[in-house]
Design a protein around this motif. Structure first.
Motif, PDB file in Angstrom:
ATOM      1  N   TYR A 130      46.495 -47.103  10.182  1.00  0.00           N
ATOM      2  CA  TYR A 130      47.184 -46.385   9.487  1.00  0.00           C
ATOM      3  C   TYR A 130      48.650 -45.370   9.896  1.00  0.00           C
ATOM      4  CZ  TYR A 130      42.647 -46.562   7.446  1.00  0.00           C
ATOM      5  OH  TYR A 130      41.453 -47.243   6.139  1.00  0.00           O
ATOM      6  N   THR A 131      50.038 -45.490   9.196  1.00  0.00           N
ATOM      7  CA  THR A 131      50.808 -44.950   9.451  1.00  0.00           C
ATOM      8  C   THR A 131      51.889 -44.925   8.215  1.00  0.00           C
ATOM      9  OG1 THR A 131      52.512 -45.248  11.193  1.00  0.00           O
ATOM     10  CG2 THR A 131      52.127 -47.619   9.488  1.00  0.00           C
ATOM     11  N   ASP A 132      52.858 -43.633   8.743  1.00  0.00           N
ATOM     12  CA  ASP A 132      53.777 -43.415   7.844  1.00  0.00           C
ATOM     13  C   ASP A 132      55.622 -43.466   8.525  1.00  0.00           C
ATOM     14  OD1 ASP A 132      53.783 -41.651  10.396  1.00  0.00           O
ATOM     15  OD2 ASP A 132      54.178 -39.921   9.260  1.00  0.00           O
ATOM     16  N   ILE A 133      55.325 -44.550   9.362  1.00  0.00           N
ATOM     17  CA  ILE A 133      56.303 -44.738   9.856  1.00  0.00           C
ATOM     18  C   ILE A 133      57.072 -45.921   8.708  1.00  0.00           C
ATOM     19  CG2 ILE A 133      55.831 -44.730  12.371  1.00  0.00           C
ATOM     20  CD1 ILE A 133      55.911 -47.720  12.716  1.00  0.00           C
ATOM     21  N   PHE A 174      48.615 -36.447   8.777  1.00  0.00           N
ATOM     22  CA  PHE A 174      47.463 -37.660   8.528  1.00  0.00           C
ATOM     23  C   PHE A 174      45.962 -35.657   8.864  1.00  0.00           C
ATOM     24  CE2 PHE A 174      50.839 -40.012   9.937  1.00  0.00           C
ATOM     25  CZ  PHE A 174      49.909 -41.473   9.398  1.00  0.00           C
ATOM     26  N   ARG A 175      46.830 -34.489   9.091  1.00  0.00           N
ATOM     27  CA  ARG A 175      46.221 -33.816   9.736  1.00  0.00           C
ATOM     28  C   ARG A 175      45.603 -33.056   8.315  1.00  0.00           C
ATOM     29  NH1 ARG A 175      44.717 -32.365  14.233  1.00  0.00           N
ATOM     30  NH2 ARG A 175      46.042 -32.274  15.480  1.00  0.00           N
ATOM     31  N   GLU A 176      46.115 -33.378   7.399  1.00  0.00           N
ATOM     32  CA  GLU A 176      45.854 -32.473   5.765  1.00  0.00           C
ATOM     33  C   GLU A 176      45.280 -33.842   5.193  1.00  0.00           C
ATOM     34  OE1 GLU A 176      49.370 -31.815   3.263  1.00  0.00           O
ATOM     35  OE2 GLU A 176      50.165 -30.659   4.848  1.00  0.00           O
ATOM     36  N   ALA A 177      44.831 -35.141   5.297  1.00  0.00           N
ATOM     37  CA  ALA A 177      44.607 -35.821   5.555  1.00  0.00           C
ATOM     38  C   ALA A 177      43.023 -36.602   5.805  1.00  0.00           C
ATOM     39  CB  ALA A 177      45.085 -37.529   5.024  1.00  0.00           C
ATOM     40  N   GLU A 234      48.903 -42.768  -1.687  1.00  0.00           N
ATOM     41  CA  GLU A 234      49.465 -41.708  -2.423  1.00  0.00           C
ATOM     42  C   GLU A 234      50.044 -40.711  -1.352  1.00  0.00           C
ATOM     43  OE1 GLU A 234      47.066 -40.252  -5.032  1.00  0.00           O
ATOM     44  OE2 GLU A 234      46.901 -42.955  -6.924  1.00  0.00           O
ATOM     45  N   LEU A 235      49.959 -40.244  -0.406  1.00  0.00           N
ATOM     46  CA  LEU A 235      50.728 -38.850   0.682  1.00  0.00           C
ATOM     47  C   LEU A 235      51.056 -40.103   1.656  1.00  0.00           C
ATOM     48  CD1 LEU A 235      46.472 -37.918   1.723  1.00  0.00           C
ATOM     49  CD2 LEU A 235      48.501 -37.061  -0.017  1.00  0.00           C
ATOM     50  N   GLY A 236      51.715 -41.022   1.221  1.00  0.00           N
ATOM     51  CA  GLY A 236      52.796 -41.224   2.331  1.00  0.00           C
ATOM     52  C   GLY A 236      52.035 -42.453   3.756  1.00  0.00           C
ATOM     53  N   ILE A 237      50.889 -42.519   4.179  1.00  0.00           N
ATOM     54  CA  ILE A 237      50.616 -43.370   4.234  1.00  0.00           C
ATOM     55  C   ILE A 237      49.952 -44.545   4.345  1.00  0.00           C
ATOM     56  CG2 ILE A 237      48.192 -43.270   6.694  1.00  0.00           C
ATOM     57  CD1 ILE A 237      47.929 -40.103   6.233  1.00  0.00           C
ATOM     58  N   ARG A 238      50.493 -45.266   4.993  1.00  0.00           N
ATOM     59  CA  ARG A 238      49.896 -47.269   4.626  1.00  0.00           C
ATOM     60  C   ARG A 238      49.457 -47.985   5.383  1.00  0.00           C
ATOM     61  NH1 ARG A 238      55.092 -45.674   3.497  1.00  0.00           N
ATOM     62  NH2 ARG A 238      55.527 -46.069   5.704  1.00  0.00           N
ATOM     63  N   ASP A 244      40.041 -43.932   2.101  1.00  0.00           N
ATOM     64  CA  ASP A 244      40.388 -44.163   0.706  1.00  0.00           C
ATOM     65  C   ASP A 244      41.696 -44.983   0.636  1.00  0.00           C
ATOM     66  OD1 ASP A 244      41.441 -44.692  -2.059  1.00  0.00           O
ATOM     67  OD2 ASP A 244      39.825 -42.492  -2.242  1.00  0.00           O
ATOM     68  N   ASP A 245      41.812 -46.488   1.049  1.00  0.00           N
ATOM     69  CA  ASP A 245      43.409 -46.714   1.374  1.00  0.00           C
ATOM     70  C   ASP A 245      43.775 -46.509   0.017  1.00  0.00           C
ATOM     71  OD1 ASP A 245      42.212 -47.757   3.880  1.00  0.00           O
ATOM     72  OD2 ASP A 245      42.322 -49.663   2.957  1.00  0.00           O
ATOM     73  N   ALA A 246      43.692 -46.207  -1.014  1.00  0.00           N
ATOM     74  CA  ALA A 246      44.798 -45.719  -1.947  1.00  0.00           C
ATOM     75  C   ALA A 246      44.777 -44.860  -2.753  1.00  0.00           C
ATOM     76  CB  ALA A 246      44.379 -46.421  -3.697  1.00  0.00           C
ATOM     77  N   GLN A 247      43.859 -43.772  -2.056  1.00  0.00           N
ATOM     78  CA  GLN A 247      44.503 -42.557  -2.141  1.00  0.00           C
ATOM     79  C   GLN A 247      45.986 -42.350  -0.708  1.00  0.00           C
ATOM     80  OE1 GLN A 247      41.662 -39.764  -1.843  1.00  0.00           O
ATOM     81  NE2 GLN A 247      42.451 -37.924  -2.206  1.00  0.00           N
TER      82      GLN A 247
END
Length: 494
Positions: free
Chosen positions: A110-113, A161-164, A96-100, A90-93
């Motif tokens: 998928y990354t948060d950098i 990433f673990r929480e997701a 929201e967690l900061g993972i684009r 779920d890319d939108a969700q």
């Protein structure tokens, strides 16, 4: 030439396993500092992942064992790669967690950098995929006719990433990089170059996982991932892969060349047989990645061996790997051992494997009827055969004349055979004429490593019987811009 028996002893030491190994650490030093040669066990833990299914031909029915049976021709069965095992996200969700997510034809990342650092990576992977297909051949299609695509997870904050739920619970620790089928996980890196290098390393692993029958030795799997990981971005945005970095700054965080040089300085160089015998447990240490890279880069770029090495990657898969390696390289076993020894001793950033390649030509002796021979030596090449065989104990005089130009900036560096003492390479003045002998038969210690300075002239007794080779001293990374030649005369002193 190395005997067939000794060659078999070398290749039979190969571990034939498909392994998913935690990829080696980057150097944590600054671009100008010397990277560490090894890493702690915790920084390079290797693990064997669950077996990844590979595409295999469907079994063909045996013909009926009957005199009256008519044997019908059996059409080749199509080979398909395994179905895509990736789960949809779920890319939108995740956003929201900061993972684009950043996506191209071959990669969904998928990354948060930072987005500026991430957005170009999928397009670079598409370029790498084309290079891998050109080298290894195309992957089998899947049954649905869809494009092959990978999913990568580039982690700055692993907790997100673990929480997701993006990291499988059974995945071993991600020290630097992990791959499984067509998914991979990697940590954010300090340097832009090494971020891309590690990304390309993991993508190469994913690609090779889907090559049918990829039961190849671990040194080859890791060495080719390292080889394709080395890259250079051109002015037009296109990438070159499998390059030799020109400096520590260009390949910040990588450090493999420095690792090899330090191993040699410490008295621990590896022969090709040593590299071929690397076991999975050896990749707990960073140096195994360096030696695997050096072997693959050497064989993949050397003008005499590169076509055969590429052929090995295409038709030497599974149990055939050792047999094809032997068939392709045993005839040049001694030459290969000599050039590897010289490569390890002289390896440096920018090393020009093509110009360092040796055209081995056995010499003939000088006689009373023909006591002298004159040859021309070029400054754009490494060791060059004089085709003169020196006899042990016999005295010879070598004289040299001529002029060469070694560089044009900031002004032309012109040298005669004595060399230019304002700068040295490997302990000798630039431009100095150097000599070595290649023994008639293979010896335990490579005789071409014993360098004899010649300069404008020298008389000496040959320490062994062997063919005389000459070169003009210069950095192995700076041969291409040289010009001129030396005229060298070898005279038997009777």
């Amino acid at each position: 030439m190395r005997s067939s028996r000794s060659w078999r002893l070398v290749v039979e030491a190969f571990p034939l396993l498909i392994l998913c190994i935690g990829c080696g650490p980057a150097s944590t030093a600054s671009p100008t500092a010397k990277p560490a040669t090894t890493a702690s066990t915790a920084a390079a833990v290797a693990s064997v992942e669950p077996d990844v299914p590979v595409a295999q031909p469907e079994p063909i029915a045996e013909p009926v064992d009957s005199p009256s049976a008519v044997i019908e021709p059996v059409a080749p069965q199509p080979v398909f790669r395994p179905d895509d095992p990736r789960e949809p996200q779920d890319d939108a969700q995740l956003a929201e967690l900061g993972i684009r997510v950043y996506e191209s034809r071959r990669l969904k990342l998928y990354t948060d950098i930072d987005s500026d650092a991430a957005r170009t990576l999928p397009g670079y992977v598409d370029q790498l995929y084309d290079a891998l297909e050109a080298y290894f051949g195309p992957l089998p299609p899947d049954r649905n006719g869809t494009d092959f695509q990978m999913t990568g997870y580039l982690l700055k904050d692993e907790r997100l990433f673990r929480e997701a739920g993006l990291i499988p619970l059974d995945l071993p620790p991600i020290n630097h990089g992990r791959h499984r089928a067509n998914e991979f996980w990697m940590r954010e890196q300090l340097y832009d170059y090494y971020r891309r290098h590690l990304l390309f390393h993991e993508v190469t692993h994913c690609f090779m996982t889907f090559v049918p029958d990829t039961q190849t030795p671990v040194w080859y799997l890791e060495g080719m991932a390292e080889h394709f990981g080395t890259h250079r971005i051109q002015a037009d945005g296109r990438l070159s892969f499998g390059v030799m970095p020109t400096s520590p700054d260009e390949a910040a965080g990588w450090g493999r060349v420095t690792l090899i040089r330090e191993a040699f300085a410490d008295g621990h160089p590896r022969t090709l047989a040593d590299v071929f015998a690397l076991q999975p447990a050896d990749f707990l240490m960073n140096d195994a990645y360096g030696w695997s890279w050096s072997a693959c880069h050497f064989l993949a770029t050397h003008p005499r061996y590169r076509e055969r090495f590429e052929q090995l990657g295409r038709d030497g898969r599974g149990p055939r790997f050792i047999r094809r390696l032997t068939e392709l390289f045993e005839p040049d076993g001694r030459d290969l051992a000599t050039e590897w020894a010289l490569y390890v001793v002289n390896l440096q950033y920018g090393y020009d494997c093509g110009r360092a390649a040796i055209d081995f030509q056995r010499g003939s002796t000088l006689t009373a009827e023909t006591p002298a021979r004159t040859v021309m030596i070029e400054p754009t090449r490494g060791w060059q055969s004089t085709q003169v065989l020196l006899e042990q104990g016999q005295e010879y005089t070598i004289t040299a004349t001529g002029e060469i130009t070694l560089a044009d900036e900031p002004k032309p560096w012109v040298s005669g055979p004595r060399g230019i003492s304002i700068r040295y390479a490997e302990g000798h003045p630039l431009g100095q004429l150097l000599a070595c002998l290649r023994a008639e038969e293979a010896t335990a210690a490579e005789t071409m490593l014993r360098i004899l300075p010649i300069g404008e002239g020298r008389t000496f007794a040959a320490p062994i019987t062997g063919t005389l080779y000459l070169r003009i001293n210069d950095s192995w990374s700076e041969l291409a811009d040289n010009r001129g030649e030396f005229s060298v005369t070898i005279t038997r002193a009777d």
